[in-house]
Design an enzyme around this catalytic site. Structure first.
Site: not given
Length: 222
Positions: A173-175
């Site tokens: 999960g990241s951005r």
């Protein structure tokens, strides 16, 4: 598929084979087999049709567009778009424009939830500034999330990249934030699902920067 997928997948399959040899049953080997299948799926790297045309900015990542904001940068008023990647998204990142990498800056940090606004400043991150071939500055930032523990970026400052070219990934999960000139014409809205390399985020009109510069010069002279 990204090389890491084969590394994790084959390693876990080897563990499953050893467990089967030791236990002569499928109960214990089933766990690493399922994990191997997950990693092989997670590290997928599908081909994408890259949009052609002048002034187009494509998404650097797959995910959900969670924010569109106007911000002030050293280059002037800019638009910042934030893309959230869940564990179900493709995590390979791509260049939003064609051009030359002016700066690549990695920063260690925390691992706050990528949806937390503070993650843009406090989390592990990698800032990339691109001088596009159209003469505009476009930057993007890979931001680690709550689960992510490694940011991968392959090119270096001075390298040329093409629009939609694979340039790295963020594990789990990241951005990814994208910053573009404030006069860019958006082609997306908050809440949209975007795909790296194929979704057009914005278009920069021709002959926009020149009139703005001329007006600034007149005001300065007066």
């Amino acid at each position: 598929m990204v090389r890491d997928g084969y590394l994790y997948g084959l390693t876990l399959l080897a563990v499953a084979a050893v467990l089967y040899f030791l236990t002569q049953g499928w109960i214990w080997p089933l766990i690493p087999i399922l994990l191997a299948g997950f990693f092989l799926w997670f590290f997928r790297d599908p081909n994408r049709a890259i949009p052609q045309g002048e002034g187009l900015i494509v998404s650097p990542a797959d995910g959900k567009l969670t924010a569109i904001e106007r911000v002030v940068t050293p280059s002037g008023e800019s638009l910042r778009l934030s893309i959230f990647l869940s564990v179900f998204n493709v995590h390979v990142n791509r260049s939003p424009v064609s051009g030359t990498l002016r700066d690549v800056r990695y920063q260690k940090g925390e691992f706050l939830n990528a949806l937390n606004p503070e993650s843009a400043e406090k989390n592990e991150q990698n800032l990339v500034v691109v001088d596009s071939e159209d003469g505009h500055e476009v930057s993007f930032k890979q931001i680690a999330g709550l689960l992510a523990r490694r940011i991968v970026f392959n090119p270096k400052a001075g390298d040329r990249v093409e629009r939609g070219e694979r340039i790295g990934m963020i594990k789990f999960g990241s951005r990814v934030d994208v910053v573009m000139p404030g006069y860019a014409e958006l082609r997306v809205k908050k809440g949209d699902i975007v795909k790296g390399g194929s979704t057009v985020l914005a278009h920069i009109p021709d002959l926009v920067a020149e009139p703005m510069l001329a007006e600034l010069e007149v005001e300065t002279l007066v």
